[in-house]
Design a protein around this motif. Structure first.
Motif, mmCIF file in Angstrom:
data_model
loop_
_atom_site.group_PDB
_atom_site.id
_atom_site.type_symbol
_atom_site.label_atom_id
_atom_site.label_comp_id
_atom_site.label_asym_id
_atom_site.label_seq_id
_atom_site.Cartn_x
_atom_site.Cartn_y
_atom_site.Cartn_z
ATOM 1 N N UNK A 251 0.806 -1.215 0.000
ATOM 2 C CA UNK A 251 0.000 0.000 0.000
ATOM 3 C C UNK A 251 0.844 1.273 0.000
ATOM 4 N N UNK A 252 1.909 1.283 0.811
ATOM 5 C CA UNK A 252 2.649 2.541 0.948
ATOM 6 C C UNK A 252 4.094 2.279 1.359
ATOM 7 N N UNK A 253 5.011 3.111 0.891
ATOM 8 C CA UNK A 253 6.429 2.873 1.159
ATOM 9 C C UNK A 253 6.808 2.916 2.640
ATOM 10 N N UNK A 254 6.094 3.727 3.439
ATOM 11 C CA UNK A 254 6.478 3.831 4.848
ATOM 12 C C UNK A 254 6.213 2.552 5.636
ATOM 13 N N UNK A 255 5.407 1.662 5.084
ATOM 14 C CA UNK A 255 5.236 0.349 5.718
ATOM 15 C C UNK A 255 6.403 -0.530 5.245
ATOM 16 N N UNK A 256 7.536 -0.340 5.890
ATOM 17 C CA UNK A 256 8.780 -0.929 5.390
ATOM 18 C C UNK A 256 8.791 -2.460 5.477
ATOM 19 N N UNK A 257 7.876 -3.019 6.241
ATOM 20 C CA UNK A 257 7.802 -4.473 6.356
ATOM 21 C C UNK A 257 7.061 -5.097 5.165
ATOM 22 N N UNK A 258 6.499 -4.257 4.287
ATOM 23 C CA UNK A 258 5.809 -4.740 3.089
ATOM 24 C C UNK A 258 6.472 -4.093 1.878
ATOM 25 N N UNK A 259 6.936 -4.905 0.948
ATOM 26 C CA UNK A 259 7.576 -4.371 -0.257
ATOM 27 C C UNK A 259 7.091 -5.148 -1.471
ATOM 28 N N UNK A 260 7.013 -4.476 -2.584
ATOM 29 C CA UNK A 260 6.602 -5.108 -3.827
ATOM 30 C C UNK A 260 7.508 -6.288 -4.162
ATOM 31 N N UNK A 261 6.892 -7.392 -4.524
ATOM 32 C CA UNK A 261 7.653 -8.576 -4.894
ATOM 33 C C UNK A 261 8.233 -9.352 -3.738
ATOM 34 N N UNK A 262 7.960 -8.899 -2.498
ATOM 35 C CA UNK A 262 8.535 -9.563 -1.328
ATOM 36 C C UNK A 262 7.433 -10.263 -0.531
ATOM 37 N N UNK A 263 7.490 -11.562 -0.490
ATOM 38 C CA UNK A 263 6.576 -12.360 0.329
ATOM 39 C C UNK A 263 7.206 -13.735 0.522
ATOM 40 N N UNK A 264 6.691 -14.484 1.448
ATOM 41 C CA UNK A 264 7.267 -15.778 1.783
ATOM 42 C C UNK A 264 7.249 -16.709 0.564
ATOM 43 N N UNK A 265 8.396 -17.291 0.206
ATOM 44 C CA UNK A 265 8.430 -18.168 -0.972
ATOM 45 C C UNK A 265 7.472 -19.349 -0.819
ATOM 46 N N UNK A 266 6.910 -19.786 -1.937
ATOM 47 C CA UNK A 266 6.062 -20.970 -1.923
ATOM 48 C C UNK A 266 6.942 -22.219 -1.936
ATOM 49 N N UNK A 267 6.415 -23.277 -1.337
ATOM 50 C CA UNK A 267 7.173 -24.528 -1.325
ATOM 51 C C UNK A 267 7.383 -25.044 -2.742
ATOM 52 N N UNK A 268 6.415 -24.759 -3.620
ATOM 53 C CA UNK A 268 6.502 -25.186 -5.008
ATOM 54 C C UNK A 268 5.654 -24.252 -5.860
ATOM 55 N N UNK A 269 6.076 -24.019 -7.101
ATOM 56 C CA UNK A 269 5.291 -23.217 -8.039
ATOM 57 C C UNK A 269 4.305 -24.073 -8.827
ATOM 58 N N UNK A 270 4.264 -25.358 -8.555
ATOM 59 C CA UNK A 270 3.341 -26.242 -9.272
ATOM 60 C C UNK A 270 1.897 -25.826 -8.985
ATOM 61 N N UNK A 271 1.102 -25.706 -10.032
ATOM 62 C CA UNK A 271 -0.294 -25.296 -9.846
ATOM 63 C C UNK A 271 -0.468 -23.817 -9.592
ATOM 64 N N UNK A 272 0.513 -23.008 -9.976
ATOM 65 C CA UNK A 272 0.430 -21.576 -9.737
ATOM 66 C C UNK A 272 -0.542 -20.935 -10.727
ATOM 67 N N UNK A 273 -1.239 -19.892 -10.272
ATOM 68 C CA UNK A 273 -2.214 -19.225 -11.118
ATOM 69 C C UNK A 273 -1.551 -18.579 -12.338
ATOM 70 N N UNK A 274 -0.294 -18.197 -12.230
ATOM 71 C CA UNK A 274 0.381 -17.576 -13.372
ATOM 72 C C UNK A 274 0.471 -18.526 -14.571
ATOM 73 N N UNK A 275 0.367 -19.821 -14.334
ATOM 74 C CA UNK A 275 0.376 -20.759 -15.449
ATOM 75 C C UNK A 275 -0.806 -20.532 -16.386
ATOM 76 N N UNK A 276 -1.874 -19.911 -15.878
ATOM 77 C CA UNK A 276 -3.047 -19.625 -16.700
ATOM 78 C C UNK A 276 -2.962 -18.263 -17.358
ATOM 79 N N UNK A 277 -2.021 -17.428 -16.935
ATOM 80 C CA UNK A 277 -2.012 -16.017 -17.329
ATOM 81 C C UNK A 277 -0.836 -15.612 -18.203
ATOM 82 N N UNK A 278 0.223 -16.408 -18.218
ATOM 83 C CA UNK A 278 1.416 -16.046 -18.993
ATOM 84 C C UNK A 278 1.506 -16.855 -20.287
#
Length: 278
Positions: A251-278
């Motif tokens: 939402x906003x840069x001052x929330x330094x604990x949240x950044x674009x592209x940064x989140x806990x990695x998935x155990x596997x990309x199998x079955x990812x929604x991007x497979x339907x979109x790319x």
């Protein structure tokens, strides 16, 4: 093949984010995001500007939105991805949500005035700058009016669940929202499931009914999710044959604990929604 670096959940000034679409796309490119979905609340108002910026920055932009819906008495959020954002049916639906959000803002302002607080509606509408108005705008206005010391305190005292500013509205049902997304060629994702404060028994019921109604994917990684909850969400997703999605919910840069592209990695990309979109 490994997926590109992505973020499928973030917000701009078109709803309750702090960065204009151009600024957000530029920030995403700066941290290496290759595939981005801007998912503003109940609006696609930032997409024109975002597409122009994405082309200049070399970022692949997917159409996105975060729709407010109801599941019984529970408010839920559905991320839509890859839909026809200029479809007449979508525009009509979003106008309906716009009217509901404005009515809610009026009612929140009135209820806060009943607590002898100033009329915050003009300041809130100014802060929303023509975009979708939400409770975060009220939180910022309460801080600016020196009623609260922080936006977190504003939610704790006035705007959070069960507080006077927690105004209930007749949002479209989850089924209606899903039908709209699928009608316009989109993929539906249940956003941040553990933020609804449901027991996991109720959450499994929600996910089951979401899947039965045609829901496609569930967010399993986002800001604030616990590792054990992520594992459980992935397990339930597999059982219900739901695809996986993830995003920062930036939402906003001052929330330094949240950044674009940064989140806990998935155990596997199998079955990812991007497979339907790319």
């Amino acid at each position: 093949m490994p997926l590109p670096k992505y973020d499928l959940h973030c917000h701009t000034t078109a709803s309750d984010g702090a960065l204009a679409p151009t600024e957000l796309v530029r920030r995403a490119a700066g941290v290496g995001v290759e595939v981005l979905a801007i998912t503003d609340h109940d609006t696609v108002g930032g997409l024109d500007e975002a597409f122009d910026s994405a082309a200049a920055e070399g970022v692949r932009l997917l159409t996105g939105v975060e729709l407010t819906a109801s599941w019984g008495r529970q408010v839920v959020h559905l991320v839509g991805l890859g839909f026809d954002w200029k479809a007449a049916a979508l525009q009509d639906y979003l106008r309906r949500l716009d009217a509901l959000r404005f009515e809610r803002a009026q009612r929140i302002a009135q209820k806060l005035q009943q607590r002898n607080l100033p009329d915050l509606l003009p300041a809130v509408l100014e802060r929303s700058a023509g975009g979708q108005v939400g409770r975060p705008h009220f939180a910022a206005a309460l801080v600016a009016a020196n009623v609260c010391e922080s936006e977190q305190q504003a939610f704790k005292r006035y705007l959070g669940p069960g507080k006077i500013g927690d105004v209930k509205m007749p949002w479209p049902t989850m089924k209606e929202a899903l039908e709209l997304l699928h009608q316009t060629g989109g993929v539906s994702v249940l956003a941040h499931p553990t933020k609804y404060r449901l027991t996991f028994t109720r959450l499994r019921t929600l996910l089951s009914e979401f899947a039965d109604a045609g829901g496609v994917a569930v967010e399993v990684s986002y800001s604030g999710v616990k590792p054990e909850h992520q594992r459980e969400l992935q397990k339930v997703a597999r059982q219900l044959k739901l695809r996986l999605s993830a995003g920062s919910d930036f939402h906003r840069p001052e929330q330094v604990w949240v950044e674009l592209g940064r989140f806990m990695p998935l155990a596997s990309d199998e079955g990812h929604v991007l497979e339907l979109l790319l």
